[in-house]
Each structure stands twice: as structure tokens, then as C-alpha cells.
Design an enzyme around this catalytic site. Structure first.
Site, PDB file in Angstrom:
ATOM      1  N   HIS A 178       1.043  -1.037   0.001  1.00 25.24           N
ATOM      2  CA  HIS A 178      -0.169  -0.052   0.016  1.00 25.24           C
ATOM      3  C   HIS A 178       0.860   1.411   0.182  1.00 25.24           C
ATOM      4  CE1 HIS A 178       0.369  -0.143   4.701  1.00 25.24           C
ATOM      5  NE2 HIS A 178       0.374   0.912   4.379  1.00 25.24           N
ATOM      6  N   ASP A 193       0.076  -7.771   1.084  1.00 26.06           N
ATOM      7  CA  ASP A 193       0.735  -6.256   1.388  1.00 26.06           C
ATOM      8  C   ASP A 193       1.929  -6.080   1.461  1.00 26.06           C
ATOM      9  OD1 ASP A 193       0.366  -3.578   1.913  1.00 26.06           O
ATOM     10  OD2 ASP A 193      -0.627  -3.504   3.753  1.00 26.06           O
ATOM     11  N   SER A 214       4.714   2.157   7.893  1.00 25.78           N
ATOM     12  CA  SER A 214       4.388   0.993   6.908  1.00 25.78           C
ATOM     13  C   SER A 214       5.477   0.597   6.203  1.00 25.78           C
ATOM     14  CB  SER A 214       3.182   1.514   6.262  1.00 25.78           C
ATOM     15  OG  SER A 214       2.029   1.562   6.565  1.00 25.78           O
TER      16      SER A 214
END
Length: 558
Positions: free
Chosen positions: A131, A162, A240
Site C-alpha cells: 500500500h 501487502d 508502513s
């Protein structure tokens, strides 16, 4: 396969920092859409947080012996060693991305800038979250302590898990870089240090926490359920893709948090990471995660077990549905009881043993198999036990859950806009799309299974008004079933039927027994007029144009 709690899923959200605009992942499934409003909360960590430089007391405040004790105290902290290990391998990622506009599929939305984290792995590659680089148009990477940003490209991306692998061509970038090795799944209460570049500053940051849970969890970005590690360290936007370090090795990759809760974050564990990397190294492409293609029900009720002739010592789950595209469709039957998978007994609640007195859903065993690998499935059928070898492979739903890094398909004829139904299209109805999108489309998108390979759920998404289509505007958002009596398989098939029409009139049979009839020659002329009026560059998307050209070339060669 086995359903999970939607109430809990609603609160999950990915953690990608956004410059000026909150990162809004419009491509998410029912569960992930309801789960993730992507309004991130900044957690106040009750655990230790360190930046790249330790903050020592002033020179006058401490004696030499006090300084030495202070240093020893910091070094005894696992986060201290983690940050020194990470300084030469954790990077900050700057992404410019532009998502498709599914309501106007010939356009893209305005670009946005996001930031995330990543780290170097053997082979001169950068591992990060999918993402972080989804729908990217430009990616830059900056090393710690460097003012220079280097151009990067995406080598492979797995949206279900992901994860993404980036490559940097510049040799200058790799000078002095070190590589992190993958470790093992940490045990409960083991300490890990999450390293990355969260919002609130520009320097590298380390947050220490402990492992509180290991179990399959809904991945917000990919709308899949895979193993995840829950920790009590804050994972904020920008974290992230950063590593969670245990000792001197990677225990996982930070990827999402639980909105509305204090200090609950999630990291992708090493088995999922290795499955992704091994698949890319073997085939050069992301291969996906396998599925049996089953929808199963727990057999915790005694009367249910007795009805299906389960002996007291038997445990397992009841097969409700089987995906027609799966190998299991030709072997298993509805009402079979799956007793064991690869020799591992399945409990009545669908779980299998995992480590020391922990349990995990048997879906995890399925997802860790390699594509086209066989599994031994033990089944109870009509009171008799059978064993079958079933080939596993990734399976695609009838209505795609997400579509990143690609433009949506569309076909326009006489102002009628045809598209294959996708969940991202339904997400355009807003955060509460499950309640605001067309009920019939939503229900079929979530529950209907494909009957054959290549099948798509084609709909008339909207009508661009013109004299040629007056009166048909109320027929939008209905499925297209037939064109001139021929049942439609997918959008490409619909395009072929329309373009090759030799009849005076063209008839579309829609859902709810609705009918659209057009004068073919007049409709062809009107199509050009409508495209020009709405400044639409082409009557069909690039993938369909390529198919049309290929078919024309094959026809000429014959």
C-alpha cells in the site's frame, strides 16, 4: 473461509503517512472497507521510543560514572541495538500515486503524495508494504542521514499480503548499505522494536513493544486473511513497510494498526514474507496465496455432528460451498466433513494446533502451500472416511476485491457505459458503500462464485445522455446478460458481439428482464458524437483496444 468478526475488522487500518492528504485506500473489500476509515490516530506509546540520537542529560547534570551508568542502561534496551542495526538498512520511501476513477474509467484521480518505510534485504532489494507504492507514478527512496533521494522502481508487488519489492539502479545508493536477515515468529511477550519514519518528524524512529497475539487477521489493503502478529508498540502513519526487529533479525514488517485502540499494531510475520519472496525469486512474479476454494461451517453443535455421523473422537468442519474453479470442486462434495489437512487434525471450530498451546485456523496451513502443490485432505462422507490429494492454487473471485496498479476496463456504445463489476467500483459510493451502493450488485459481488474461467460480471454502469438512448437512463447499474441472444461471458465478449453485429437492430438483455434495443448504424454514428461531447479519448479501454488489434491482425493473416 471461516468468517471472522466484522466488528473487530472495522477498526483495522493501514499505516501509510500522507503528505497534505490522508491516505484513502478506496480498494478494499466489504470487511476491510467497513474496518478502515483511514483516519489514523496518533498513539501515545507507553513503551520506550528512541530516535537516531540518544538524548543524554546535560554535561553538568551527570558525573562521568553517572554517564557510564546511563549509557549501560540504554544499551541494555533492545531498541538501542535495533536502531544501530537499522541505521544502515532502513529507508524512507516517497511515493506519488494516482488512483483510477471507477465511475469515469477513462480518467484518473488527482495525484497524491505519501511516505512510508522500507528496509534492505539480501540481493540489493528494498522490502516495503504494497500500500506504500500502490498505483504509483513515481517512487523515491532516501537513506538515513542522506539528503539525496534516489529513483526506485517496483519489481514485484503482492497486494493480498501487502508486500512489495523495490529496486534502485544507482550504485551510489548501495554504498555502505547493510542487509537485514529474516528471523522467526516471536513468542508471546517477546520484545520487538519497530523501526521506521512515522509522522511527527523526519528522522528515523524506533518504538519498542511486546508480542501479544499471533493469529490470522484481516489485511486491510489486500482484503485477505493471513497470519499477523499483534504487538503493543505504536505503528503510526509512515511506519508502513518498516521492519520489526528481534535481536539482530527481522521478526516482521509493520503494516496496520487498530483505530480507536491504544498501542495495538500489526506486523506481517516471516512465513508470509518468505512465501512472497520465494515466489518472486522462483517465477519472477508474485504468485499469490493458495486456497482450497471451500466455504466451511464449524461443527460445534452435537446434533449437527450426529446428523453427519461423526464419531465422538472425530472433529472437523462442514463443507457448505465449493468454488467451481478449484480442484476441490471435482473431488469434494457439499456436506463433506473435512477432518484433517496434511495429517493435522482440524478441530470443530476450524482451528489446528500452533506452537505451545496456541491454535490457529486451518486456513493458515492452506495459504502457506505453494501454487500447484498437492495437499492430503481427510474427509468424512456418508459415514465413511476418505483421503484425497487436492491440488492447491490461488483463486480469483467473480467480482475482484481490489484492482491496484492497473486501469479499469470499459466499453462505450451509443452512450451506454459497460464495465466489469469490481468492489472498487462499489467503493466509489463512499465509506458506507455496503449500505449506499446498489443492493443487488453488492450482494452478488460478495456472494456469487464464478462458474468458469475468465467470467466477469458485466454491468451497464451509466448512460451518457443523447437522443439515441433517451428513456434508457433508468436502466443503469443492471447486469448485462445477453447481446442479440448470446449469453455474455465477459466485457471482451460483449465488445466482440457489438462490434461484429450484422443485424439492423442491436438488443441488450439486462437483469430484471429489462431490454435495450438500438438501431445499429445510428448508434455507431451517435457513439462518436457522444465521445466528442464528453471529451472521452476512446470508446474502449486500452486492454480491449489491444485485443481488437490482435484479432484484426489474426484475421488478416488467415
Amino acid at each position: 473461509m471461516l468468517s471472522c468478526s466484522l466488528r473487530r475488522i472495522r477498526r483495522l487500518s493501514s499505516s501509510c503517512s500522507v503528505s497534505s492528504i490522508i491516505f484513502n485506500n478506496t480498494n478494499k473489500s466489504l470487511s476491510s472497507s467497513l474496518s478502515s476509515n483511514h483516519h489514523h490516530y496518533c498513539f501515545i506509546s507507553t513503551t520506550t521510543t528512541l530516535t537516531a540520537r540518544a538524548n543524554f542529560p546535560s554535561k553538568d547534570a551527570l558525573s562521568s560514572s553517572s554517564k557510564r551508568r546511563h549509557i549501560r542502561k540504554i544499551k541494555s534496551n533492545g531498541a538501542y541495538s535495533a536502531i544501530h542495526l537499522a541505521l544502515d538498512c532502513v529507508v524512507k520511501i516517497f511515493t506519488v500515486s494516482s488512483s483510477p476513477n471507477y465511475l469515469l474509467p477513462w480518467q484518473k484521480k488527482s495525484q497524491r503524495e505519501t511516505t512510508g518505510s522500507g528496509f534492505a534485504i539480501p540481493g540489493k532489494k528494498i522490502l516495503t508494504n504494497a500500500h506504500v507504492v500502490a498505483d504509483n507514478t513515481f517512487v523515491l527512496i532516501r537513506k538515513h542521514g542522506s539528503p539525496t533521494k534516489y529513483r526506485a522502481s517496483v519489481q514485484a508487488v503482492g497486494h493480498e499480503c501487502d508486500l512489495a519489492i523495490l529496486v534502485v539502479e544507482s550504485q551510489e545508493f548501495w554504498e555502505g548499505m547493510k542487509f537485514l536477515e529474516l528471523g522467526d515468529i516471536p513468542c508471546l511477550q517477546q520484545a520487538v522494536a519497530v523501526v521506521g519514519y512515522p509522522q511527527g518528524g523526519d528522522n528515523i524512529s524506533v518504538t519498542k513493544g511486546v508480542v501479544s497475539r499471533v493469529e490470522p487477521t484481516q489485511y486491510v489493503h489486500g482484503a485477505t486473511q493471513l497470519m499477523a502478529i499483534q504487538i503493543d508498540a505504536a505503528i503510526n502513519p509512515g511506519n508502513s513497510g518498516g521492519p520489526a526487529i528481534m535481536g539482530k533479525k527481522v521478526a516482521g514488517v509493520a503494516f496496520q494498526n487498530l483505530s480507536g485502540a491504544e498501542n495495538i499494531g500489526y506486523i506481517i510475520p516471516v512465513p508470509v514474507i518468505k512465501h512472497f519472496i520465494d515466489g518472486v525469486e522462483k517465477s519472477g512474479l508474485y504468485v499469490g496465496f493458495c486456497s482450497l476454494g471451500l466455504s466451511c461451517q464449524p461443527t460445534e453443535n452435537v446434533q449437527l455432528r450426529n446428523h453427519f455421523q461423526m464419531l465422538p473422537e472425530m472433529t472437523g468442519v462442514l463443507v457448505n460451498k465449493i468454488n467451481p474453479l478449484s480442484d476441490a470442486h471435482f473431488i469434494l462434495k457439499k456436506d463433506d466433513i473435512v477432518l484433517a489437512f496434511d495429517g493435522v487434525p482440524i478441530a470443530n471450530d476450524g482451528t489446528v494446533p500452533f506452537r505451545n498451546r496456541e491454535r490457529i485456523t486451518f486456513d493458515h496451513l492452506v495459504s502457506m502451500k505453494k501454487p500447484n502443490e498437492k495437499a492430503l485432505v481427510k474427509v468424512l462422507r456418508d459415514g465413511k472416511v476418505h483421503e484425497f490429494n487436492i491440488t492447491l492454487r490461488p483463486l480469483q473471485p467473480l467480482v475482484p476485491v481490489h484492482q491496484f496498479d492497473m486501469l479499469p476496463s470499459y466499453y462505450i456504445f451509443a452512450g451506454l457505459v459497460f464495465i466489469p463489476l469490481t468492489q472498487p467500483y462499489l467503493h466509489e459510493y463512499g465509506e458506507d458503500w455496503y449500505n449506499t451502493s446498489p443492493r443487488r450488485l453488492c450482494e452478488r459481488a460478495l456472494r456469487e462464485l464464478p462458474k468458469r474461467a475468465g467470467q466477469q460480471f458485466v454491468i451497464l454502469s451509466q448512460v451518457l445522455m443523447d437522443d439515441i438512448n433517451t428513456g434508457y437512463e433508468r436502466l443503469a447499474e443492471l447486469q448485462v446478460k445477453k447481446v442479440n441472444g448470446v449469453e455474455i461471458e465477459n466485457l471482451k465478449h460483449l465488445c466482440q458481439q457489438v462490434e461484429n453485429c450484422s443485424l439492423e437492430n442491436l438488443r441488450f438483455d439486462l437483469d430484471d428482464d429489462r431490454v435495450v434495443v438500438l438501431d445499429y448504424k445510428k448508434a455507431k454514428i451517435a457513439t462518436s458524437r457522444i465521445l466528442k461531447r464528453h471529451i472521452i479519448p476512446s470508446a474502449m479501454s486500452g486492454d480491449l483496444i489491444g485485443e481488437q488489434k490482435l484479432e484484426a491482425e489474426l484475421a488478416c493473416s488467415n
